[in-house]
Each structure stands twice: as C-alpha cells, then as structure tokens.
Design a protein around this motif. Sequence first.
Motif, PDB file in Angstrom:
ATOM      1  N   THR A  14       0.793  -1.231   0.000  1.00 16.30           N
ATOM      2  CA  THR A  14       0.000   0.000   0.000  1.00 16.30           C
ATOM      3  C   THR A  14       0.825   1.282   0.000  1.00 16.30           C
ATOM      4  O   THR A  14       0.265   2.369   0.133  1.00 16.30           O
ATOM      5  N   THR A  15       2.142   1.154  -0.168  1.00 17.60           N
ATOM      6  CA  THR A  15       2.973   2.365  -0.195  1.00 17.60           C
ATOM      7  C   THR A  15       2.534   3.249  -1.352  1.00 17.60           C
ATOM      8  O   THR A  15       2.344   2.774  -2.466  1.00 17.60           O
TER       9      THR A  15
ATOM     10  N   ASP B 129      -3.509   6.478  -1.272  1.00 19.97           N
ATOM     11  CA  ASP B 129      -4.189   7.358  -0.309  1.00 19.97           C
ATOM     12  C   ASP B 129      -4.938   6.486   0.710  1.00 19.97           C
ATOM     13  O   ASP B 129      -5.114   5.286   0.497  1.00 19.97           O
ATOM     14  N   PRO B 130      -5.340   7.087   1.843  1.00 21.44           N
ATOM     15  CA  PRO B 130      -5.912   6.285   2.926  1.00 21.44           C
ATOM     16  C   PRO B 130      -7.107   5.420   2.497  1.00 21.44           C
ATOM     17  O   PRO B 130      -7.218   4.276   2.926  1.00 21.44           O
ATOM     18  N   GLN B 131      -7.929   5.962   1.615  1.00 22.29           N
ATOM     19  CA  GLN B 131      -9.101   5.190   1.200  1.00 22.29           C
ATOM     20  C   GLN B 131      -8.693   3.974   0.361  1.00 22.29           C
ATOM     21  O   GLN B 131      -9.200   2.865   0.554  1.00 22.29           O
TER      22      GLN B 131
ATOM     23  N   ARG C 161      -5.859   2.479   0.502  1.00 16.44           N
ATOM     24  CA  ARG C 161      -5.192   1.530   1.399  1.00 16.44           C
ATOM     25  C   ARG C 161      -6.211   0.658   2.106  1.00 16.44           C
ATOM     26  O   ARG C 161      -6.093  -0.565   2.124  1.00 16.44           O
ATOM     27  N   ALA C 162      -7.238   1.310   2.686  1.00 17.65           N
ATOM     28  CA  ALA C 162      -8.258   0.562   3.429  1.00 17.65           C
ATOM     29  C   ALA C 162      -8.959  -0.427   2.496  1.00 17.65           C
ATOM     30  O   ALA C 162      -9.249  -1.566   2.873  1.00 17.65           O
TER      31      ALA C 162
ATOM     32  N   TRP D 203      -6.702  -3.372   1.928  1.00 14.63           N
ATOM     33  CA  TRP D 203      -6.718  -4.255   3.109  1.00 14.63           C
ATOM     34  C   TRP D 203      -7.901  -5.213   3.022  1.00 14.63           C
ATOM     35  O   TRP D 203      -7.766  -6.394   3.317  1.00 14.63           O
TER      36      TRP D 203
ATOM     37  N   THR E 166       5.734  -4.059   5.425  1.00 17.08           N
ATOM     38  CA  THR E 166       5.138  -2.733   5.533  1.00 17.08           C
ATOM     39  C   THR E 166       5.973  -1.837   6.434  1.00 17.08           C
ATOM     40  O   THR E 166       6.706  -2.326   7.288  1.00 17.08           O
TER      41      THR E 166
ATOM     42  N   TYR F 227       4.170   0.631   7.733  1.00 11.88           N
ATOM     43  CA  TYR F 227       3.088   1.299   8.456  1.00 11.88           C
ATOM     44  C   TYR F 227       2.612   0.475   9.642  1.00 11.88           C
ATOM     45  O   TYR F 227       2.100  -0.629   9.485  1.00 11.88           O
TER      46      TYR F 227
ATOM     47  N   ASP G  25       0.092   1.202  11.545  1.00 13.81           N
ATOM     48  CA  ASP G  25      -1.368   1.082  11.562  1.00 13.81           C
ATOM     49  C   ASP G  25      -1.816  -0.027  10.611  1.00 13.81           C
ATOM     50  O   ASP G  25      -2.769  -0.738  10.876  1.00 13.81           O
ATOM     51  N   GLU G  26      -1.068  -0.201   9.523  1.00 12.40           N
ATOM     52  CA  GLU G  26      -1.402  -1.266   8.579  1.00 12.40           C
ATOM     53  C   GLU G  26      -1.202  -2.634   9.226  1.00 12.40           C
ATOM     54  O   GLU G  26      -2.061  -3.509   9.157  1.00 12.40           O
TER      55      GLU G  26
END
Length: 329
Positions: free
Chosen positions: A165-166, A169-171, A173-174, A177, A194, A196, A198-199
């Motif tokens: 997901t590098t 944008d946040p959306q 990425r989610a 996931w 990763t 991240y 949070d990821e």
Amino acid sequence: MMIEARGLVRTFKTKRGPVQAVQGVDLEVADGEIVGFLGPNGAGKTTTMRMLATLIQPTAGTATVAGCDLAKDPVGVRRRIGYVPQSGSTLPEAIAGDEVVDHARLYGVPKAKAIAEGQRLFEELDLPGLWRRQCKTLSGGQRRRLDIVMGLIHDPKLIFLDEPTTGLDPQARANLWEHIRGLRDRGATIFLTTHYLDEADALCDRILVIDHGKIVASGTPENLKQQVSGDAVRLTIADTAQAPAVMKIVRELEGAVEVGTEDDVVGFRIPRGGSVLPTLLRSIDAQGIELHGVEVHRPTLDDVFLTMTGRSLRDEDANPTEEKKEAAA
Ligand SMILES: Nc1ncnc2c1ncn2[C@@H]1O[C@H](COP(=O)(O)OP(=O)(O)OP(=O)(O)O)[C@@H](O)[C@H]1O
C-alpha cells in the motif's frame, strides 16, 4: 507450516565491503495467516522476502516454503507462490488484461483459462471494465490491485506482497486491506512487508519486527502491545514549579515506570492507567496542585517498536535508502 526458515543470512558484496542485510532470521508462518513484516528502511525486509521467494539465494540458512525446500526445489517453491514486488511489474503502455494473460502463460496456464481466471480476479479485486485499459491510465490503487491479480493468476497458496500500500491514499489503502483479507478468507496465506504500524495493526494476524537484519519482536498486534509496560499517562500542570511534587506523588504509585517531566507535562507509564487516575488526582488535589489536563494512551505498535529498538519507526527514512543506491551502484 507455510513458511519455516532457520538462520537465514544474506550478505551483499559492495565496493565498500560486505553489507550484512539479513543476519540470521528464523521465522514461521502458519497456513492461512496474514503475517506482517515490519521494520524501518534498510532493515532487511525485502531481502528476506526475496530469499523466501527464490529471487536471491541465501548466504546461509535453510527454509521450507509452501511445502518445498528452498535450496533443493526452488522451482517447486516458485510454482506455489505469488510475489508482488514493491514497484509492481506492469508496463505503462501495455493493456491490463494482456499483461495478466502473458504473466499466466509464464506459469503454463492455458490462454483460455488465463482469460477466464484473470477476468474473475478483476471482478474480485474490484477492477470491473478495466480489462482492455492501458496500465498507465489506471489509478494508483487500481494499478496495485492489478499487480496483485498478476501475483494470483496461477492460484498460489502463498502470496508475498512487498509494501502493497505504499503510495496509496488512505481510502485506497483501506480498500486494499479488504481485498487482502478476502484472499486470506478464501484460503491463501499472506506474507507482507510494511512500514506502516497502523497497517500491521489493522491487517495482520501476526507481526514480525525486523531491525538491522534481525527479528527483534514477534506476536499478535495485541500481545506485542502488552509487552510495552502499560499505558502512557500525561499530566499537564498549571505551574511548572510544582513538577517535582507531582513526580513524587507519581513515583509512589505501584507499577509506575519511566516517570519524567518535559515543560509543563509529567509523564509516566503504568498498567491500567485509567483505573489509577482517580486516586492519583485526589492526591494531587489534596496538595493544592492544579492540573490543566490529563491524558491516557493505550500503547501503540510504535511504542513497541521504540521499546524494542530504541528508535521510532516513523523517524527512519532517507539515509539507508541513499546507502542502498550507493551499494547497488
Ligand atoms: N543488491 C544489493 N546490494 C548491496 N546492498 C544491498 C542490496 N540490496 C539490499 N542491500 C542492503 O541490505 C540492507 C537491507 O535492505 P532491504 O532492501 O532488505 O531492506 P528493507 O527493510 O526492505 O528496506 P526498505 O523498507 O527500504 O525497502 C540495506 O542496508 C541495503 O542497503
């Protein structure tokens, strides 16, 4: 066990001498897990993953990957795994569907089957109507999902994703996931790298933390957080002259550690921070000390990383990448 590695080492020869990228990694990944490989730039994540995916040979160590011995049967490993590199593998000018079919044929999948399976994966990974599109016209998230289709086209049991997901944008990425969880739900095992926290926290069943080529921690996100000694409490005091008095009260609390002060804040860690607060606040009040604020934070994976390595994951950047460029030159 989908992956079982013992004592993996990889040394690169460079003009400036040997670089010990991976220095004795043991790891296990069970069937059906999503395992996150977390660490700062240059920690050895990609090198470890490339060894497990047969792209480079270990300097030392052994591994069984998807039921095949890495050294004795790399072809067997390759047939059973999917590998999605950091940079993706599609050509900008190419047509998405053609890339998928060509890739499938490398694995000996017949053309008709490759088209049918590819189009099914386009539906599953939310790429409807994009089969005939040029890769360069896809959004970042769509291109990343196309990379994953390529990694899945020969129906591997085990999928390696290098920083999936590098750059998204946040959306997006989610959304990715969700797709990765979907792959696991239909029986795949996933090993991803990763940066991240949070990821890793949101997506992974288990996390391995690597630093300077060695695994420094492993566990579920929850039990890694429990390894950090308690919640972080921050008390903002009205008059900084009273900081020593507040620290004295805090030190008397059972289980309080890392008591310190910075400007108008007294901070410490303590198990079950929320439940000690009422007593603490009464004691502070009884001494006529005024507070401007109280905060309690559950430990995060960043705290885990800090505890394990003495550094924050977020601070790590730039330099190791520079080194890598030089080393590769
Ligand atoms: N081909 C190479 N030649 C020389 N050194 C290399 C090579 N590949 C990696 N290294 C070095 O090995 C170390 C580990 O690199 P690696 O790419 O595995 O780290 P990483 O954790 O994946 O980092 P990033 O998050 O930046 O991708 C780094 O010091 C890097 O400079």
